[in-house]
Motif scaffolding. Structure first.
Motif, PDB file in Angstrom:
ATOM      1  N   LEU A  65      -2.287 -44.901  28.655  1.00 43.49           N
ATOM      2  CA  LEU A  65      -2.523 -44.363  27.326  1.00 43.49           C
ATOM      3  C   LEU A  65      -1.362 -43.495  26.862  1.00 43.49           C
ATOM      4  O   LEU A  65      -0.855 -43.658  25.765  1.00 43.49           O
ATOM      5  CB  LEU A  65      -3.828 -43.549  27.296  1.00 43.49           C
ATOM      6  N   GLU A  66      -0.943 -42.532  27.698  1.00 46.70           N
ATOM      7  CA  GLU A  66       0.168 -41.677  27.319  1.00 46.70           C
ATOM      8  C   GLU A  66       0.656 -40.896  28.530  1.00 46.70           C
ATOM      9  O   GLU A  66       0.001 -40.861  29.572  1.00 46.70           O
ATOM     10  CB  GLU A  66      -0.222 -40.714  26.199  1.00 46.70           C
ATOM     11  N   CYS A  67       1.805 -40.246  28.351  1.00 45.04           N
ATOM     12  CA  CYS A  67       2.357 -39.353  29.366  1.00 45.04           C
ATOM     13  C   CYS A  67       2.771 -38.059  28.679  1.00 45.04           C
ATOM     14  O   CYS A  67       3.599 -38.080  27.769  1.00 45.04           O
ATOM     15  CB  CYS A  67       3.559 -39.990  30.069  1.00 45.04           C
ATOM     16  N   ASN A  68       2.178 -36.957  29.124  1.00 40.84           N
ATOM     17  CA  ASN A  68       2.518 -35.639  28.594  1.00 40.84           C
ATOM     18  C   ASN A  68       3.531 -35.008  29.538  1.00 40.84           C
ATOM     19  O   ASN A  68       3.220 -34.735  30.704  1.00 40.84           O
ATOM     20  CB  ASN A  68       1.267 -34.772  28.483  1.00 40.84           C
ATOM     21  N   GLN A  69       4.739 -34.764  29.047  1.00 38.74           N
ATOM     22  CA  GLN A  69       5.820 -34.265  29.900  1.00 38.74           C
ATOM     23  C   GLN A  69       5.629 -32.812  30.316  1.00 38.74           C
ATOM     24  O   GLN A  69       6.350 -32.319  31.185  1.00 38.74           O
ATOM     25  CB  GLN A  69       7.179 -34.444  29.206  1.00 38.74           C
ATOM     26  N   SER A  70       4.642 -32.123  29.734  1.00 42.16           N
ATOM     27  CA  SER A  70       4.355 -30.742  30.134  1.00 42.16           C
ATOM     28  C   SER A  70       2.854 -30.509  30.210  1.00 42.16           C
ATOM     29  O   SER A  70       2.370 -29.423  29.932  1.00 42.16           O
ATOM     30  CB  SER A  70       4.997 -29.746  29.160  1.00 42.16           C
ATOM     31  N   GLY A  71       2.118 -31.538  30.585  1.00 43.84           N
ATOM     32  CA  GLY A  71       0.668 -31.476  30.570  1.00 43.84           C
ATOM     33  C   GLY A  71       0.074 -30.496  31.571  1.00 43.84           C
ATOM     34  O   GLY A  71       0.653 -30.203  32.614  1.00 43.84           O
ATOM     35  N   GLN A  72      -1.115 -30.004  31.252  1.00 37.38           N
ATOM     36  CA  GLN A  72      -1.831 -29.087  32.130  1.00 37.38           C
ATOM     37  C   GLN A  72      -2.364 -29.838  33.354  1.00 37.38           C
ATOM     38  O   GLN A  72      -2.573 -31.039  33.315  1.00 37.38           O
ATOM     39  CB  GLN A  72      -3.001 -28.452  31.395  1.00 37.38           C
ATOM     40  N   PHE A  73      -2.594 -29.092  34.421  1.00 34.03           N
ATOM     41  CA  PHE A  73      -3.181 -29.703  35.608  1.00 34.03           C
ATOM     42  C   PHE A  73      -4.233 -28.808  36.270  1.00 34.03           C
ATOM     43  O   PHE A  73      -4.889 -29.219  37.221  1.00 34.03           O
ATOM     44  CB  PHE A  73      -2.109 -30.039  36.644  1.00 34.03           C
ATOM     45  N   GLY A  74      -4.411 -27.590  35.756  1.00 31.27           N
ATOM     46  CA  GLY A  74      -5.332 -26.661  36.380  1.00 31.27           C
ATOM     47  C   GLY A  74      -6.744 -27.200  36.491  1.00 31.27           C
ATOM     48  O   GLY A  74      -7.414 -27.030  37.521  1.00 31.27           O
ATOM     49  N   PHE A  75      -7.251 -27.878  35.435  1.00 33.08           N
ATOM     50  CA  PHE A  75      -8.620 -28.378  35.448  1.00 33.08           C
ATOM     51  C   PHE A  75      -8.814 -29.434  36.534  1.00 33.08           C
ATOM     52  O   PHE A  75      -9.887 -29.551  37.127  1.00 33.08           O
ATOM     53  CB  PHE A  75      -8.999 -28.937  34.067  1.00 33.08           C
ATOM     54  N   VAL A  76      -7.766 -30.209  36.810  1.00 37.33           N
ATOM     55  CA  VAL A  76      -7.852 -31.217  37.867  1.00 37.33           C
ATOM     56  C   VAL A  76      -7.824 -30.551  39.238  1.00 37.33           C
ATOM     57  O   VAL A  76      -8.611 -30.887  40.133  1.00 37.33           O
ATOM     58  CB  VAL A  76      -6.705 -32.239  37.740  1.00 37.33           C
ATOM     59  N   GLU A  77      -6.929 -29.594  39.412  1.00 37.44           N
ATOM     60  CA  GLU A  77      -6.830 -28.915  40.704  1.00 37.44           C
ATOM     61  C   GLU A  77      -8.114 -28.172  41.038  1.00 37.44           C
ATOM     62  O   GLU A  77      -8.546 -28.158  42.201  1.00 37.44           O
ATOM     63  CB  GLU A  77      -5.640 -27.957  40.697  1.00 37.44           C
ATOM     64  N   LEU A  78      -8.744 -27.557  40.041  1.00 35.13           N
ATOM     65  CA  LEU A  78      -9.981 -26.830  40.300  1.00 35.13           C
ATOM     66  C   LEU A  78     -11.088 -27.763  40.773  1.00 35.13           C
ATOM     67  O   LEU A  78     -11.889 -27.408  41.638  1.00 35.13           O
ATOM     68  CB  LEU A  78     -10.422 -26.082  39.034  1.00 35.13           C
ATOM     69  N   ASP A  79     -11.164 -28.966  40.197  1.00 33.71           N
ATOM     70  CA  ASP A  79     -12.203 -29.927  40.599  1.00 33.71           C
ATOM     71  C   ASP A  79     -11.895 -30.586  41.939  1.00 33.71           C
ATOM     72  O   ASP A  79     -12.786 -30.773  42.767  1.00 33.71           O
ATOM     73  CB  ASP A  79     -12.355 -31.020  39.533  1.00 33.71           C
ATOM     74  N   THR A  80     -10.651 -30.978  42.129  1.00 36.18           N
ATOM     75  CA  THR A  80     -10.305 -31.831  43.270  1.00 36.18           C
ATOM     76  C   THR A  80      -9.758 -31.071  44.471  1.00 36.18           C
ATOM     77  O   THR A  80      -9.803 -31.583  45.590  1.00 36.18           O
ATOM     78  CB  THR A  80      -9.243 -32.865  42.864  1.00 36.18           C
ATOM     79  N   GLY A  81      -9.218 -29.888  44.246  1.00 41.87           N
ATOM     80  CA  GLY A  81      -8.548 -29.181  45.334  1.00 41.87           C
ATOM     81  C   GLY A  81      -7.167 -29.729  45.640  1.00 41.87           C
ATOM     82  O   GLY A  81      -6.523 -29.295  46.603  1.00 41.87           O
ATOM     83  N   GLN A  82      -6.688 -30.687  44.822  1.00 42.26           N
ATOM     84  CA  GLN A  82      -5.346 -31.213  45.044  1.00 42.26           C
ATOM     85  C   GLN A  82      -4.309 -30.112  44.837  1.00 42.26           C
ATOM     86  O   GLN A  82      -4.399 -29.338  43.886  1.00 42.26           O
ATOM     87  CB  GLN A  82      -5.063 -32.376  44.082  1.00 42.26           C
ATOM     88  N   PRO A  83      -3.286 -30.024  45.706  1.00 44.13           N
ATOM     89  CA  PRO A  83      -2.322 -28.917  45.640  1.00 44.13           C
ATOM     90  C   PRO A  83      -1.231 -29.151  44.592  1.00 44.13           C
ATOM     91  O   PRO A  83      -0.036 -29.169  44.910  1.00 44.13           O
ATOM     92  CB  PRO A  83      -1.742 -28.908  47.059  1.00 44.13           C
ATOM     93  N   ILE A  84      -1.630 -29.289  43.334  1.00 40.11           N
ATOM     94  CA  ILE A  84      -0.649 -29.622  42.299  1.00 40.11           C
ATOM     95  C   ILE A  84       0.274 -28.435  42.032  1.00 40.11           C
ATOM     96  O   ILE A  84       1.503 -28.591  41.964  1.00 40.11           O
ATOM     97  CB  ILE A  84      -1.347 -30.076  41.003  1.00 40.11           C
ATOM     98  N   ALA A  85      -0.300 -27.238  41.892  1.00 40.06           N
ATOM     99  CA  ALA A  85       0.530 -26.050  41.651  1.00 40.06           C
ATOM    100  C   ALA A  85       1.508 -25.836  42.796  1.00 40.06           C
ATOM    101  O   ALA A  85       2.685 -25.518  42.572  1.00 40.06           O
ATOM    102  CB  ALA A  85      -0.348 -24.820  41.456  1.00 40.06           C
ATOM    103  N   ALA A  86       1.040 -26.003  44.027  1.00 40.47           N
ATOM    104  CA  ALA A  86       1.919 -25.833  45.187  1.00 40.47           C
ATOM    105  C   ALA A  86       3.016 -26.885  45.205  1.00 40.47           C
ATOM    106  O   ALA A  86       4.155 -26.611  45.598  1.00 40.47           O
ATOM    107  CB  ALA A  86       1.101 -25.904  46.474  1.00 40.47           C
ATOM    108  N   THR A  87       2.697 -28.101  44.743  1.00 42.59           N
ATOM    109  CA  THR A  87       3.701 -29.173  44.710  1.00 42.59           C
ATOM    110  C   THR A  87       4.769 -28.876  43.662  1.00 42.59           C
ATOM    111  O   THR A  87       5.960 -29.091  43.895  1.00 42.59           O
ATOM    112  CB  THR A  87       3.012 -30.520  44.422  1.00 42.59           C
ATOM    113  N   VAL A  88       4.340 -28.373  42.499  1.00 42.22           N
ATOM    114  CA  VAL A  88       5.305 -27.984  41.470  1.00 42.22           C
ATOM    115  C   VAL A  88       6.182 -26.847  41.987  1.00 42.22           C
ATOM    116  O   VAL A  88       7.413 -26.863  41.832  1.00 42.22           O
ATOM    117  CB  VAL A  88       4.586 -27.566  40.169  1.00 42.22           C
ATOM    118  N   ALA A  89       5.557 -25.846  42.618  1.00 46.84           N
ATOM    119  CA  ALA A  89       6.310 -24.705  43.150  1.00 46.84           C
ATOM    120  C   ALA A  89       7.315 -25.163  44.197  1.00 46.84           C
ATOM    121  O   ALA A  89       8.461 -24.683  44.227  1.00 46.84           O
ATOM    122  CB  ALA A  89       5.355 -23.676  43.735  1.00 46.84           C
ATOM    123  N   LYS A  90       6.907 -26.074  45.056  1.00 43.91           N
ATOM    124  CA  LYS A  90       7.815 -26.575  46.099  1.00 43.91           C
ATOM    125  C   LYS A  90       9.006 -27.283  45.476  1.00 43.91           C
ATOM    126  O   LYS A  90      10.143 -27.136  45.932  1.00 43.91           O
ATOM    127  CB  LYS A  90       7.058 -27.511  47.035  1.00 43.91           C
TER     128      LYS A  90
END
Length: 324
Positions: A279-304
């Motif tokens: 459908l689309e790609c957001n080059q600066s899209g949010q991910f907090g709502f996904v991490e809160l539900d799934t526990g996926q380490p998205i913030a840690a991956t961005v930080a790394k």
């Protein structure tokens, strides 16, 4: 070496990454270009064949020579917070800030010119096709007859904005909506209209790409077919981690490479055959709502990614052939 984050003051997504960087002991400076000049100051000197620059915010002074990476999250418009804003001052400030930052050896997530291009939805659709990702039949037009002909070929359509968020203050999200069967499409003559074949979806997919790493989540679709926009549909369950099909992974990596993006938040819908439709790609899209539900380490991956070096060259992916 310092990580520089350019974003607005209230940005929970950036807060999550800052916490990860702080926890890892990586220096980080966060500022909003809207506060320059004023709360943010800059200086750059070009003497004897060399460049030395500095940024100051909240009492902290950072040398541009010491920047390891720059994350453009959701920055405000330069000089927006001055007492008398003007297009001239905005352009002057933007040229000064981003011009100086481009003179550094820092890595970008994502470069401003790549980010601007990546926002254009017609270009996204074309690039997704070139990358081998499935794209629903789409028409962007101001010709009423072209819309009528398209509807005759694809009777079940949705309409969505070409540009995304409506520029109100605060910005207003415009939902994707189904087209009524008796629509005459006369109104498309008053502005570009994006019509797209509705995919009878069984789930929504959010795929967050950080460098080479792909983290995907799946959410069951609402049973009412009129609820086509996951942002406005009633929830029937949380986001859950899901594996990325090999062909989609190949297409996403190709897309990122061609778009010159280090980060992208991809939205897909999954049909009854298990096909993921882009459908689309957001080059600066949010991910907090996904991490809160799934526990996926998205913030840690961005930080790394922001804290560590990347390979100079990434492996090339071969586009997969998928339905369009």
């Amino acid at each position: 070496m310092t990580v520089l984050i350019l974003t607005c003051e209230q940005d929970v997504t950036a807060d999550m990454v800052v916490a990860e960087l702080n926890g890892a002991g990586v220096p980080v400076v966060r500022l909003d270009p809207a506060d320059l000049p004023g709360g943010v100051a800059l200086s750059g000197e070009y003497v004897h064949g060399s460049f030395h620059g500095h940024l100051s915010t909240s009492g902290r002074l950072v040398s541009t020579d010491g920047l390891r990476s720059i994350w453009i999250r959701r920055p405000g418009e330069p000089a927006a917070h001055v007492a008398e804003p003007s297009a001239w001052l905005t352009e002057e400030t933007s040229q000064a800030l981003y011009g100086m930052l481009h003179a550094t050896g820092a890595r970008w997530m994502n470069r401003p010119e790549a980010a601007r291009r990546a926002r254009r939805k017609p270009w996204q659709l074309h690039l997704a096709q070139r990358s081998g990702l499935p794209v629903p039949a789409t028409l962007i037009t101001t010709f009423p007859q072209a819309a009528r002909d398209f509807a005759a070929r694809f009777p079940d359509l949705v309409v969505k904005p070409v540009s995304g968020t409506h520029p109100e203050d605060p910005p207003r999200a415009v939902p994707t909506s189904r087209i009524a069967p008796d629509a005459d499409f006369a109104a498309v003559a008053f502005g570009p209209t994006l019509l797209q074949r509705r995919i009878a979806k069984r789930a929504d997919i959010r795929l967050t790409a950080v460098g080479e790493r792909l983290l995907a989540a799946r959410k069951p679709a609402a049973p009412d077919p009129d609820h086509v926009d996951v942002r406005f549909a009633p929830s029937v369950g949380p986001w859950q981690p899901v594996d990325v099909p090999a062909s989609i992974a190949t297409g996403v990596h190709t897309y990122l490479r061609e778009a010159e993006l280090a980060y992208g938040a991809f939205d897909f819908v999954e049909d009854s055959d298990g096909i993921w439709w882009f459908l689309e790609c957001n080059q600066s899209g949010q991910f907090g709502f996904v991490e809160l539900d799934t526990g996926q380490p998205i913030a840690a991956t961005v930080a790394k990614w922001l804290a560590g070096p990347e390979p100079e060259s990434e492996p090339h992916a071969t586009p997969a052939t998928r339905p369009t």
